[in-house]
Scaffold this active site. Structure first.
Site, PDB file in Angstrom:
ATOM      1  N   THR A 169     -31.809  24.488   5.526  1.00 30.42           N
ATOM      2  CA  THR A 169     -31.964  24.032   6.900  1.00 30.42           C
ATOM      3  C   THR A 169     -31.217  22.724   7.132  1.00 30.42           C
ATOM      4  OG1 THR A 169     -34.160  25.052   7.019  1.00 30.42           O
ATOM      5  CG2 THR A 169     -33.647  23.360   8.659  1.00 30.42           C
ATOM      6  N   HIS A 201     -22.205   7.728   5.674  1.00 27.77           N
ATOM      7  CA  HIS A 201     -22.717   6.379   5.451  1.00 27.77           C
ATOM      8  C   HIS A 201     -21.628   5.367   5.097  1.00 27.77           C
ATOM      9  CE1 HIS A 201     -22.870   5.917   0.929  1.00 27.77           C
ATOM     10  NE2 HIS A 201     -22.647   7.213   1.018  1.00 27.77           N
ATOM     11  N   GLN A 249     -12.802   6.885   1.776  1.00 26.18           N
ATOM     12  CA  GLN A 249     -12.461   5.481   2.002  1.00 26.18           C
ATOM     13  C   GLN A 249     -11.295   5.304   2.983  1.00 26.18           C
ATOM     14  OE1 GLN A 249     -14.216   2.996   1.152  1.00 26.18           O
ATOM     15  NE2 GLN A 249     -15.590   3.936  -0.346  1.00 26.18           N
ATOM     16  N   THR A 256     -20.040  13.652  -2.103  1.00 23.29           N
ATOM     17  CA  THR A 256     -20.178  14.185  -3.464  1.00 23.29           C
ATOM     18  C   THR A 256     -20.358  15.695  -3.431  1.00 23.29           C
ATOM     19  OG1 THR A 256     -21.008  12.153  -4.466  1.00 23.29           O
ATOM     20  CG2 THR A 256     -21.671  14.217  -5.507  1.00 23.29           C
ATOM     21  N   SER A 263     -18.006  11.279   4.200  1.00 22.88           N
ATOM     22  CA  SER A 263     -19.413  10.903   4.087  1.00 22.88           C
ATOM     23  C   SER A 263     -19.752   9.952   5.225  1.00 22.88           C
ATOM     24  CB  SER A 263     -19.678  10.223   2.740  1.00 22.88           C
ATOM     25  OG  SER A 263     -21.060  10.031   2.547  1.00 22.88           O
ATOM     26  N   CYS A 270     -20.992   4.519  -7.585  1.00 26.25           N
ATOM     27  CA  CYS A 270     -21.460   5.591  -8.472  1.00 26.25           C
ATOM     28  C   CYS A 270     -21.338   5.235  -9.947  1.00 26.25           C
ATOM     29  CB  CYS A 270     -20.681   6.868  -8.188  1.00 26.25           C
ATOM     30  SG  CYS A 270     -20.982   7.538  -6.535  1.00 26.25           S
ATOM     31  N   ASN A 307     -11.379   4.481  -4.374  1.00 27.84           N
ATOM     32  CA  ASN A 307     -12.613   3.787  -4.014  1.00 27.84           C
ATOM     33  C   ASN A 307     -12.834   2.515  -4.810  1.00 27.84           C
ATOM     34  OD1 ASN A 307     -12.907   6.220  -5.826  1.00 27.84           O
ATOM     35  ND2 ASN A 307     -14.736   5.077  -6.427  1.00 27.84           N
TER      36      ASN A 307
END
Length: 383
Positions: free
Chosen positions: A237, A201, A179, A70, A199, A323, A149
């Site tokens: 950071t 995950h 995806q 995102t 991404s 989402c 997605n």
């Protein structure tokens, strides 16, 4: 409980969990610090960048770590338009993008930029000629998702990218690869991709980590200021333990892609045959489906009703994308494909992961049969 919602998030790979734990325990330094602890963390960060770059076939300096796709999509879309100094203020995208691209474009419109949203065909695939036909002299960016997605429709990004670069090399090409990566082969260089979002995950990595490939020579306006981290594009950071774990997940996903695609295609074909058995269900059939996504509608019923019925039967699935799953609004993607409201409010997505077996598909089929039998009497009623 059987989890068939891996397109939303995957279980973290055991090797990734061990890696994150080891790095968390051994390294507490800030990678921006110049003392030993900070420099040790900095070396881990740069090694992770090299691992990700190798998995993607790009240069390590072209990897920018983010909090997820995102943020990567926001940085690619907004950063490109806000960073252009040549007066180009137009974007070409599609009506079926992930919300993080679609809403970024809508926000830019409110700032005075112009966006052309190209409609897909009835199967959910965009035609390259329609994308290219929308490109103008003032177009700064073309953004097309690799795999939708929601429906799993694979978009012809390689062809779009090649033709776009031949037409106008100054137009930047962004692809949301979330995806597709680890399931489909895609050469970023051959496809002319300037910006590529991922991404962790979605492929066995931790939540909260992603990356954006920013090809050499591409200029972006940073959306988060306050430091020089990530080549000045993303202040703050870096989460070193999670980034190291994410790098391992990206490497494993790239190395296992051919075998994963073959295995998932077989399981998908099995699941598709089971969906086709039910006349009450309408299978969404893209011309080129991703190997891990099966999508169908149950017109006359709301997605949430179907989802919760399957959950009661021991199966986790998704309504729309993660989402958008909590809304009862019709699917923007299905409406763009020309589906009426009955279909657009009743979509269900099965998505496969590395651990799924034929036996689990059989159990999924049994649950689906029970759900259809239980819900059929209520089809078409207001709920």
């Amino acid at each position: 409980m059987l989890n068939f919602d891996h397109a939303a998030s995957t279980p973290v790979h055991p090797d990734v969990i061990r890696t994150i734990s080891e790095v968390t325990e051994a390294h507490s330094g800030n990678p921006s610090s110049i003392h030993r602890g900070g420099q040790a963390a900095s070396r881990l960060l740069e090694r992770s960048r090299e691992v990700c770059a190798a998995a993607l076939g790009v240069q390590s300096a072209e990897i920018v770590f983010t909090s997820g796709a995102t943020e990567s999509n926001n940085l690619a879309v907004k950063g490109m338009l806000l960073g252009r100094v040549d007066g180009r203020r137009h974007i070409v995208t599609t009506q079926i993008e992930h919300a993080s691209v679609y809403e970024s474009c809508r926000q830019l419109e409110s700032f005075g930029f112009e966006v052309t949203y190209v409609a897909p065909e009835a199967d959910g695939t965009v035609r390259p000629e329609r994308i290219l036909g929308a490109v103008r002299k003032d177009t700064a960016l073309v953004s097309v998702i690799h795999v939708n997605n929601e429906t799993g429709a694979v978009q012809p990004v390689e062809e779009i990218g090649r033709q776009l670069k031949r037409r106008d090399a100054r137009v930047r090409f962004h692809v949301d690869g979330v995806q597709g990566f680890g399931r489909l082969a895609l050469g970023l260089n051959a496809a002319g991709i300037d910006l590529y979002s991922l991404s962790a995950h979605k492929i066995g990595g931790p939540r909260g980590v992603g990356l954006l490939v920013v090809r050499s020579g591409v200029r972006l306006f940073p959306l988060i200021s306050g430091g020089t981290q990530e080549s000045g594009l993303r202040a703050g950071t870096e989460n070193v333990p999670s980034i190291v774990g994410a790098a391992k997940a990206f490497r494993l996903a790239a190395e296992g892609q051919p075998e994963r695609a073959e295995r998932m295609n077989l399981l998908r074909e099995y699941a598709v045959r089971e969906v086709r058995k039910h006349k009450a269900l309408t299978l969404t059939e893209p011309a080129h489906p991703a190997p891990h996504i099966v999508h169908f509608t149950f017109p006359g019923l709301k997605s949430q009703v179907i989802l919760h019925t399957l959950e009661e039967l021991g199966v986790l699935v998704s309504a729309q994308s993660a989402c958008s799953a909590k809304t009862e609004k019709p699917s923007r993607v299905l409406e763009a494909m020309g589906r009426d409201r009955a279909h657009a409010t009743s979509g269900i997505r099965f998505s496969l992961g590395d651990g799924h077996t034929q036996e689990e598909i059989r159990l999924l089929s049994e649950a689906l049969e029970q759900a259809v039998s239980r819900l059929a009497p209520f089809e078409g009623r207001k709920r």
